[in-house]
Design a protein around this motif. Sequence first.
Motif, PDB file in Angstrom:
ATOM      1  N   THR A 143       9.920   5.376  -4.448  1.00 21.46           N
ATOM      2  CA  THR A 143       9.105   5.540  -3.241  1.00 21.46           C
ATOM      3  C   THR A 143       9.879   6.202  -2.102  1.00 21.46           C
ATOM      4  O   THR A 143       9.317   7.016  -1.360  1.00 21.46           O
ATOM      5  N   LEU A 208       4.460  10.411  -9.153  1.00 21.61           N
ATOM      6  CA  LEU A 208       4.238   9.914  -7.796  1.00 21.61           C
ATOM      7  C   LEU A 208       3.968  11.059  -6.827  1.00 21.61           C
ATOM      8  O   LEU A 208       3.091  10.964  -5.962  1.00 21.61           O
ATOM      9  N   PRO A 213       0.558   7.278  -4.333  1.00 21.83           N
ATOM     10  CA  PRO A 213       0.872   5.866  -4.612  1.00 21.83           C
ATOM     11  C   PRO A 213       0.057   5.258  -5.742  1.00 21.83           C
ATOM     12  O   PRO A 213       0.517   4.310  -6.392  1.00 21.83           O
ATOM     13  N   MET A 216       1.969   5.037  -8.877  1.00 21.64           N
ATOM     14  CA  MET A 216       3.014   4.028  -8.927  1.00 21.64           C
ATOM     15  C   MET A 216       2.447   2.652  -9.266  1.00 21.64           C
ATOM     16  O   MET A 216       3.051   1.901 -10.031  1.00 21.64           O
TER      17      MET A 216
END
Length: 467
Positions: A143, A208, A213, A216
């Motif tokens: 991230t 990603l 998101p 993920m």
Amino acid sequence: MAQISKSALAAIAALAVVALTAQGALAHASEQGFVLLLPTDVYIAAGGASVALTVVLLALLPPGAAEALFRTVRMWPASAALRHVTSCLAAVVLAFLVWRGFTGSRDPSVNPMPLFVWTVWWIGMVSVQGLIGNHWRWTNPWTGPAALLTKLTGSRAPWRYPRRLGHWPALGIFLLFAGFLLADPAPTDPARLAAYAGAYWYVALLGLVLFGPAWMVRAEGITVLMRIYARMGLLGRARGRVAAGLPGWQVISMKAPPLALAVFTLVLLGTGSFDGLNETFWWMGVLGVNPLEFPGRSAVIAQTLIGLVVCNLALIAAFAACLWLGERIAGTRRPLKQAFCLFAPSILPIALGYHVAHYLTAILVDGQYVAKALNDPLGNGANLLGLGDFYVTTGFFNTPGTVKVIWLSQAGAVVIGHVIAILLAHALALRDTPGTRRAVLGQAPLAAFMVAYTVFGLWLLASPRGL
């Protein structure tokens, strides 16, 4: 109600102690441990009885008592500050490990790559995720780099993740990971592991960046795994604040998961169980292999993969059959898919308890190698932690007293996991089923399944191993 709940909790704790204080037998621990010297029938029987008595106790409790045990205490405001910074640091650490995997020693007990993947992450970090709370919010290595790329390029994910795929890609990725863990001829080879880990990091980051998101939290297998286990943590989030409660309280507070995520939960338990089963003398007998003359993992790759699939399918089928039977006994006639998704999270404490128990001896030994790797991460003779000429010891496997402590710790993890699972299933049943009597009747087959699985899990821990 509060008084009743405290009494129930005390009684359940006392039942669990039965399994932890049984006398008259010595045992061994699992995971490349030592051969069992004395029978463990007393411990296995006590563990099964503890879980069975928990079922009886819950049937006698008034409505709401089980759910009251999972009440939470809300504390300070929740925050995800610096999570992109720590994520970038995690990516740097992973890059270092991959580099050391290619350039460092070929010895997996010296090279930090296999030590950190299999000991620090797979055993340690997964266990902490389930026991304490969601550290993966800060420690995942994707991230942060993805946020940095977005900031530098000013562009957002160009594609939308197809919702119809749900969590099925994550389940497939986890099964590939499990196949590598259990069937690959050399999963601890530093260079081989570094190649797989590095390639997977790039693929996950690409997903990603392209899908945002949603990729993920739905398709990236490792993150989905960690998010599932986070639901078992003592700490979590409730209404914008950090909250604490009995392990499993987040399962009670969340909606039932979609089917793919429910199946993923069962696969966690099935894979963990097969991880223990495929090392036993019994499994070697099924394969027709002499456990004292094991020919190597490369000789049983197909058999291991087939066993992994069959074990998971058998577990899912047995779980679904218990739910189907329970629905008919209770007369609720709830669709099987709805019941499966509702009760699947109650399996999480069992999966986590067995994960901790199965790998306890591995962390005791390999954790020492991790300490040595941290002391000298570049292999150039550094002494960063001041350990000096530290030697790894396995002496605690040779003393009856420490062996008994290890076994009791493993048995305790299994039994406590099953007790919490039964509490969760009971609370979920009462929340979604009209009438206490119907809920108890409907839960009976599932409770019997959990009692049987307790005995099976303890048998796995006590079985001699051939690997």
